[in-house]
Design a protein around this motif. Structure first.
Motif, PDB file in Angstrom:
ATOM      1  N   TRP A  43      50.420  27.199  37.216  1.00  0.00           N
ATOM      2  CA  TRP A  43      50.720  27.979  38.412  1.00  0.00           C
ATOM      3  C   TRP A  43      51.979  28.830  38.233  1.00  0.00           C
ATOM      4  O   TRP A  43      52.062  29.956  38.747  1.00  0.00           O
ATOM      5  CB  TRP A  43      50.880  27.058  39.621  1.00  0.00           C
ATOM      6  CG  TRP A  43      49.558  26.677  40.235  1.00  0.00           C
ATOM      7  CD1 TRP A  43      48.969  25.453  40.233  1.00  0.00           C
ATOM      8  CD2 TRP A  43      48.662  27.564  40.919  1.00  0.00           C
ATOM      9  NE1 TRP A  43      47.745  25.514  40.873  1.00  0.00           N
ATOM     10  CE2 TRP A  43      47.535  26.793  41.315  1.00  0.00           C
ATOM     11  CE3 TRP A  43      48.689  28.919  41.240  1.00  0.00           C
ATOM     12  CZ2 TRP A  43      46.465  27.343  42.007  1.00  0.00           C
ATOM     13  CZ3 TRP A  43      47.614  29.471  41.935  1.00  0.00           C
ATOM     14  CH2 TRP A  43      46.527  28.683  42.306  1.00  0.00           C
ATOM     15  N   LEU A  44      52.949  28.316  37.506  1.00  0.00           N
ATOM     16  CA  LEU A  44      54.150  29.121  37.221  1.00  0.00           C
ATOM     17  C   LEU A  44      53.791  30.336  36.368  1.00  0.00           C
ATOM     18  O   LEU A  44      54.288  31.443  36.603  1.00  0.00           O
ATOM     19  CB  LEU A  44      55.193  28.267  36.499  1.00  0.00           C
ATOM     20  CG  LEU A  44      55.936  27.229  37.354  1.00  0.00           C
ATOM     21  CD1 LEU A  44      56.789  26.330  36.478  1.00  0.00           C
ATOM     22  CD2 LEU A  44      56.808  27.915  38.408  1.00  0.00           C
ATOM     23  N   ILE A  45      52.915  30.135  35.393  1.00  0.00           N
ATOM     24  CA  ILE A  45      52.471  31.254  34.547  1.00  0.00           C
ATOM     25  C   ILE A  45      51.690  32.269  35.377  1.00  0.00           C
ATOM     26  O   ILE A  45      51.876  33.486  35.223  1.00  0.00           O
ATOM     27  CB  ILE A  45      51.623  30.732  33.370  1.00  0.00           C
ATOM     28  CG1 ILE A  45      52.499  29.915  32.409  1.00  0.00           C
ATOM     29  CG2 ILE A  45      50.965  31.883  32.615  1.00  0.00           C
ATOM     30  CD1 ILE A  45      51.730  29.206  31.320  1.00  0.00           C
ATOM     31  N   VAL A  46      50.827  31.775  36.262  1.00  0.00           N
ATOM     32  CA  VAL A  46      50.066  32.686  37.137  1.00  0.00           C
ATOM     33  C   VAL A  46      51.019  33.488  38.014  1.00  0.00           C
ATOM     34  O   VAL A  46      50.857  34.704  38.191  1.00  0.00           O
ATOM     35  CB  VAL A  46      49.061  31.891  38.002  1.00  0.00           C
ATOM     36  CG1 VAL A  46      48.454  32.782  39.091  1.00  0.00           C
ATOM     37  CG2 VAL A  46      47.955  31.312  37.136  1.00  0.00           C
ATOM     38  N   LEU A  47      52.030  32.817  38.574  1.00  0.00           N
ATOM     39  CA  LEU A  47      53.017  33.506  39.413  1.00  0.00           C
ATOM     40  C   LEU A  47      53.741  34.593  38.620  1.00  0.00           C
ATOM     41  O   LEU A  47      53.941  35.717  39.113  1.00  0.00           O
ATOM     42  CB  LEU A  47      54.024  32.487  39.961  1.00  0.00           C
ATOM     43  CG  LEU A  47      55.154  33.042  40.840  1.00  0.00           C
ATOM     44  CD1 LEU A  47      54.588  33.744  42.069  1.00  0.00           C
ATOM     45  CD2 LEU A  47      56.106  31.922  41.259  1.00  0.00           C
ATOM     46  N   ALA A  48      54.127  34.268  37.381  1.00  0.00           N
ATOM     47  CA  ALA A  48      54.818  35.255  36.536  1.00  0.00           C
ATOM     48  C   ALA A  48      53.901  36.432  36.211  1.00  0.00           C
ATOM     49  O   ALA A  48      54.333  37.590  36.208  1.00  0.00           O
ATOM     50  CB  ALA A  48      55.311  34.594  35.249  1.00  0.00           C
TER      51      ALA A  48
END
Length: 545
Positions: A75-80
């Motif tokens: 989810w952090l990668i998706v947000l980035a």
């Protein structure tokens, strides 16, 4: 931490799924029922105890468990990725065109993109990639990668290091590849061991029990990937710091010398000459472009001299410079010195450097000059006092004049199409006559002026657009990318294969496991048991329930 004692006598850490010594499933951590042979073991991390599944009480445990979750990392990668995509909708602040009506982000985005541009600016997306929250997301991804790696690598490494050739029968019978054979002689078993060694398996023997293993290093591929990604992210963060990365733009006029931006006044550049070569109007390849644009550049380059300030300069005094390099720069052929690179990025032809005006009487058809004055457009004065008593005051100056809904404005601060509003005071008079004068423009504001201003002469020069770059982060990106690709190759083209041979009262148990490519390990086993009475292993995943 509570310890779990296996029936073999080995004491395992809390959270262990498979006994570290014999491999027997730990009751309660991995369910066992009467149908052992069809229920395959979960071999992820070889059943070792992970910190995130063991400690769950303190704040540190909860933070560790949060970042050790793969879902959180995804989810952090998706947000980035979403944030990065938003940052490409409109140009970032540093890419606002130099010829924009205003380079102030608050004005540029609203004027250029309307209400969406205004929202884009107000939300702070105009400077997204160096914003604190974007850097925080990148840092959190790095933290997640580090914790995920440590949480899985350390227990997996310990489990693989401690594994013994002799394993519990339940461990063997619940492997995906398994067979039981009878009447297997010692010679046949030795033949299998020899064949395993020929296939480059590392063979260990303990009281007749055999563990053959190869390709263990492939298990570390994902963690090598993580190391490469972490280095790349560190490089991305360092890229936002001035000492490590500089990307500036400067306009340097012919004959002009100025401080190179980003060098803290240490280096100077002088434009000795600008050269522009264009295609002939009869060129067939660019015929259409020449008709539309007038000229098409074939080559443009700048003759540069680079100077460095001598050490020991006195504060407030003019800098003493020494020439350190001289040469030309052209597109894709920069000049490099002391870690800096100067790139030819653009140009402006025929920029005005000075304009001379003459004053003559309005009704004088011959336009005989009563007086004249010259405006230095690099440093225009607000007032000019002439020898014969005339006084000229510049009320408004438009370096690059254009009309916006009937209002005179300037596109840029560069004198490419200068225009002026003059107050002309005749000798011995305090009443001014107003004139608007520009290139091919001469307007009497009242229609009652006794004197008129006219263009007498002008000087032009070319301007080079130069990009200044210094990038100390590039080696980090290269090293990170190389390490990442090593991890990809390491995990993609090799497999961790293990084969267990377990003698049991006239029988021989054969089991095997691999992290991928089950067809490949089956082929290895077929070669190993050739010309023996050992039965070929069955794929228990394909057996009916």
């Amino acid at each position: 931490m509570n310890r779990i004692k296996c029936e073999c006598g080995h004491v395992n850490p809390e959270g262990t799924v498979l006994c570290e010594a014999c491999g027997k499933p730990i009751e309660g951590n991995q369910h066992i029922d009467g149908n052992d042979k069809t229920r395959l073991l979960n071999m992820r991390y070889d059943g070792s105890a992970r910190r995130s599944q063991t400690y769950k009480k303190s704040i540190i445990d909860k933070i560790w468990n949060f970042f050790s979750s793969v879902k959180v990392g995804v989810w952090l990668i998706v947000l980035a990725l979403v944030a990065s995509a938003i940052g490409t909708i409109f140009p970032q602040e540093q890419y606002i065109p130099s010829n924009a009506l205003s380079r102030d982000p608050a004005v540029y985005y609203e004027n250029t993109y309307g209400i969406f541009g205004q929202i884009y600016y107000q939300l702070g997306f105009y400077n997204l990639y160096s914003s604190w929250w974007y850097m925080l997301v990148i840092a959190l991804i790095g933290i997640s990668l580090v914790i995920c790696s440590i949480d899985r690598f350390v227990p997996l490494y310990k489990a693989l290091k401690k594994q013994k050739p002799k394993r519990h029968e339940t461990f063997l019978s619940r492997q995906r590849l398994y067979s039981e054979s009878e009447s297997v002689t010692d010679q046949e078993q030795q033949k299998m061991i020899d064949e395993l060694r020929k296939q480059r398996y590392k063979v260990r023997i303990e009281k007749g029990h055999v563990l053959a293993e190869k390709g263990r290093f492939s298990r570390w591929g994902p963690y090598v990937n993580h190391i490469g990604l972490i280095i790349v992210m560190i490089a991305a963060i360092l890229r936002m710091t001035t000492p490590m990365y500089i990307d500036e733009y400067m306009w340097l006029r012919e004959g002009e010398q100025q401080v190179i931006p980003g060098t803290h006044g240490e280096y100077y550049a002088k434009n000795k000459d600008f050269i522009l070569e264009t295609y002939d109007e009869n060129n067939k390849r660019f015929e259409k472009a020449i008709k539309e644009e007038g000229v098409v550049a074939k080559n443009f380059e700048t003759e540069l001299a680079i100077y460095k300030e001598k050490p020991g300069a006195i504060a407030g005094a003019d800098a003493e410079l020494e020439k350190i390099k001289e040469g030309s720069i052209r597109l894709n052929h920069p000049m490099k010195f002391d870690g800096y690179s100067l790139y030819q990025a653009g140009y402006q032809k025929n920029e005005f450097t000075s304009i001379s005006f003459k004053i003559h009487e309005t009704d004088d058809e011959k336009e005989t000059a009563l007086s004249s004055f010259t405006i230095d457009l690099t440093d225009p004065k607000s007032e000019y006092k002439l020898d014969n008593g005339f006084r000229v005051v510049i009320d408004q100056y438009y370096p690059e004049y254009y009309l916006d809904n009937g209002e005179p404005r300037s596109k840029t601060t560069y004198p490419r199409n200068p225009a002026f509003v003059f107050f002309v005071y005749p000798p011995n008079s305090e009443e001014a006559e107003v004139s608007f004068v520009g290139i091919r423009k001469n307007i009497d504001a009242t229609g009652e002026n006794d004197y008129k201003l006219g263009l007498q002469d002008f000087e032009l020069r070319d301007v080079s657009g130069i990009t200044v770059r210094r990038d100390y982060t590039l080696p980090f990106f290269i090293v990170g990318a190389i390490i990442f690709m090593i991890g990809v190759i390491q995990g993609m083209y090799w497999q961790h294969r293990r084969i267990w041979i377990h003698p049991k009262k006239g029988k021989l148990l054969l089991a095997a496991h691999t992290n991928k490519n089950w067809h490949g390990i089956k082929n290895d086993i077929e070669k190993v048991i050739a010309e023996t009475n050992v039965k070929m292993v069955k794929d228990q995943q394909e057996l009916p329930d």
